[in-house]
Design an enzyme around this catalytic site. Structure first.
Site, PDB file in Angstrom:
ATOM      1  N   SER A 148       0.850  -1.194   0.000  1.00  0.00           N
ATOM      2  CA  SER A 148       0.000   0.000   0.000  1.00  0.00           C
ATOM      3  C   SER A 148       0.877   1.233   0.000  1.00  0.00           C
ATOM      4  CB  SER A 148      -0.893   0.025   1.238  1.00  0.00           C
ATOM      5  OG  SER A 148      -1.553   1.278   1.365  1.00  0.00           O
ATOM      6  N   TYR A 162      -1.959  -0.374  10.192  1.00  0.00           N
ATOM      7  CA  TYR A 162      -2.005  -0.752   8.779  1.00  0.00           C
ATOM      8  C   TYR A 162      -0.741  -0.284   8.056  1.00  0.00           C
ATOM      9  CZ  TYR A 162      -3.714  -1.179   3.985  1.00  0.00           C
ATOM     10  OH  TYR A 162      -3.852  -1.513   2.659  1.00  0.00           O
TER      11      TYR A 162
END
Length: 250
Positions: A148, A162
């Site tokens: 990501s 995350y």
């Protein structure tokens, strides 16, 4: 070195496994690899109907596909999925590690159980999937992780865990790429920004004004990058993380 491949189906005769391939980015990667000639195995854990839809879409285009239930938090299930792919199609040439979860919570609210689940799937599961797949690959094998852009841009409240897991994947890929280079296997990491998928449906509209190109990405755009990294043309690239996010991380 001369690169020889067909223009229409560069992956003809090859087998790919896509961990987390039932929907979103994983499904797009599976469809693209199949369109380019690969036999494809996808794993799923909680969306059997989506997995079946992806397999059907591939088969309707003349490809071969198989869905295998495998929780990426379960080391035995990860290894079994790889073995199943090899037993079904005879070899393994490409592995796409897309399985992951997203939890957005303030640091004070993140329980130990949630932290462990994020780490088990987003970090340990990625490592174990790479380890399992690499054990069956020959020279020319390709491993692609889906990380990501949060690995390089963590500006959203509640994204600390995350972002940590995706940063870990980027560093992991660098090290494993060195380990596997003597075997002729490349390992690269794609870092998407906001992509229009089930996972991001509740936040896309809020993020669009922040993206320089003023839109979310499409899963097929990530699938195209997967196809490049899986191809013979990418053989000199390994250990890299490529951010594809409409300019958001600039």
């Amino acid at each position: 070195m001369e690169l020889i491949m067909t223009h229409t189906q560069p992956f003809a005769g090859k087998t790919a496994i896509v961990f987390g391939g039932s929907r979103g980015i994983g499904a797009a990667a599976a469809r693209r690899l199949a369109r380019d000639g690969a036999d494809v195995v996808i794993t799923y854990v909680s969306a059997p109907e989506k997995a079946a839809e992806t397999v059907k879409a591939i088969e309707e285009q003349g490809g071969k596909a198989l869905a295998v239930k495998a929780d990426s938090a379960d080391p035995a299930a990860i290894k079994a999925a790889v073995i199943h792919a090899v037993e079904r199609f005879g070899q393994l040439d490409i592995a796409v590690v897309n399985a992951g979860i997203l939890m957005i919570k303030d640091v004070a609210d993140f329980s130990v159980e949630d932290l462990d689940r994020m780490l088990n799937i987003n970090v340990r599961g990625v490592y174990l999937a790479i380890q399992a797949a690499a054990g069956f690959m020959q020279r020319g094998g390709r491993i692609i992780t889906i990380g990501s852009n949060a690995a390089v841009r963590s500006g959203h409240p509640g994204s600390s865990v995350y972002s940590m897991t995706k940063g870990a994947v980027a560093i992991m890929v660098k090290g494993i790429a060195v380990d596997l280079a003597p075997q002729g296997i490349t390992v690269n990491n794609i870092q998407p920004g906001p992509i229009a998928t089930d996972m991001t449906s509740d936040m896309i509209d809020a993020l669009k004004p922040m993206i320089p190109v003023r839109r979310a990405g499409e899963p097929d755009e990530i699938g195209g990058l997967v196809a490049y990294l899986a191809s013979a043309e990418s053989g000199y690239m390994t250990g890299s993380s490529i951010t594809i996010d409409g300019g958001l991380a600039l």
